[in-house]
Scaffold this active site. Sequence first.
Site, PDB file in Angstrom:
ATOM      1  CG  ASP A  21      -2.040   0.975   1.113  1.00 15.63           C
ATOM      2  OD1 ASP A  21      -2.348   1.402  -0.016  1.00 15.63           O
ATOM      3  OD2 ASP A  21      -2.629   1.328   2.153  1.00 15.63           O
ATOM      4  CG  ASN A  23       2.143   1.579  -5.313  1.00  9.65           C
ATOM      5  OD1 ASN A  23       3.077   1.423  -4.552  1.00  9.65           O
ATOM      6  ND2 ASN A  23       1.694   0.632  -6.109  1.00  9.65           N
ATOM      7  N   GLY A  24      -0.034   5.384  -4.445  1.00 15.48           N
ATOM      8  CA  GLY A  24      -0.704   6.629  -4.829  1.00 15.48           C
ATOM      9  C   GLY A  24      -0.167   7.803  -4.017  1.00 15.48           C
ATOM     10  NE  ARG A  34      -4.490   6.863  -7.045  1.00 14.33           N
ATOM     11  CZ  ARG A  34      -4.334   6.469  -5.783  1.00 14.33           C
ATOM     12  NH1 ARG A  34      -4.124   7.374  -4.851  1.00 14.33           N
ATOM     13  NH2 ARG A  34      -4.416   5.211  -5.450  1.00 14.33           N
ATOM     14  CB  THR A  67     -12.636  -8.145  -5.274  1.00 10.68           C
ATOM     15  OG1 THR A  67     -12.022  -9.430  -5.261  1.00 10.68           O
ATOM     16  CG2 THR A  67     -14.000  -8.232  -5.916  1.00 10.68           C
ATOM     17  CG  ASN A  69      -7.488  -2.336  -5.762  1.00 14.63           C
ATOM     18  OD1 ASN A  69      -6.532  -3.084  -5.563  1.00 14.63           O
ATOM     19  ND2 ASN A  69      -7.772  -1.334  -4.933  1.00 14.63           N
TER      20      ASN A  69
END
Length: 249
Positions: A21, A23-24, A34, A67, A69
Amino acid sequence: MSYLDKIDKTHLPKHIAVIMDGNGRWAQQRGLDRTFGHKEGEAAVRRAIEAVAIAGVPYLTLYAFSTENWRRPEEEIKALMALMIQAVSRQTAELVKNNVRVKVIGDIARLPEDTQKALDYCLQTTSVCTGSTVIIALSYSSKWEITEAVKAIAADIEAGKIETKDITENLITSYLATKDYPDPDILIRTGGELRISNFLLWQIAYSELYFTDELWPEFNEESLYKAIVDYQNRERRFGKTSQQVSGNP
Ligand code: FPP
């Protein structure tokens, strides 16, 4: 001194699972789109795979796309699917060189056809590798997986292959997408959030949880080795008392 030197090689985790978790946020902190964070995330994936291969950890599961995402903006989903294709095409030769076998779990039929094709190529090409196994969770959620398992068990009961009295924890495990892999010993989540996000809920019943504020693109070999050392300093009791585990009266 590297954390690698602090790892007790006789007490390695068999399976590390990672919720990648941040990345954005990594990209947004730098004023970037992002998708740049996801690209940088690919480099962190490569480092994590190399690190488990070097440490000798047999299984690494990476939560790459849940799912849930699928609810992200279409543009981001497109970019992520394209990145998957590029990443597996770029990395397959290196994976073979490092003797790493790739597997996937999830609702793969939901992925675009070209992404499925690229994955198939990587799965086929690395199927001969005998070192670490990297399992990519794609279009995966634990509730999806358990629902599929319940449906398959019900179908086998209807077909007379099994009876209700045959249902045990082991039987349920054998209907899960992860049936061929041991349960994770450690679950790592990067990015500072303290939740499981529908990941391997059955399998992590007794996993050690490790949360770090590092954003996924910042996560490197040392971060992984540090998590292993932390795991090795924990006492895993599996419901027993500390005395029972240590063998002291
Ligand atoms: C979570 O960060 C990350 C993802 C949804 C995608 C993970 C994908 C990669 C690391 C790319 C390469 C993967 C493979 C397996 C080749 P986020 O976008 O939710 O970050 P945020 O919480 O900061 O918004």
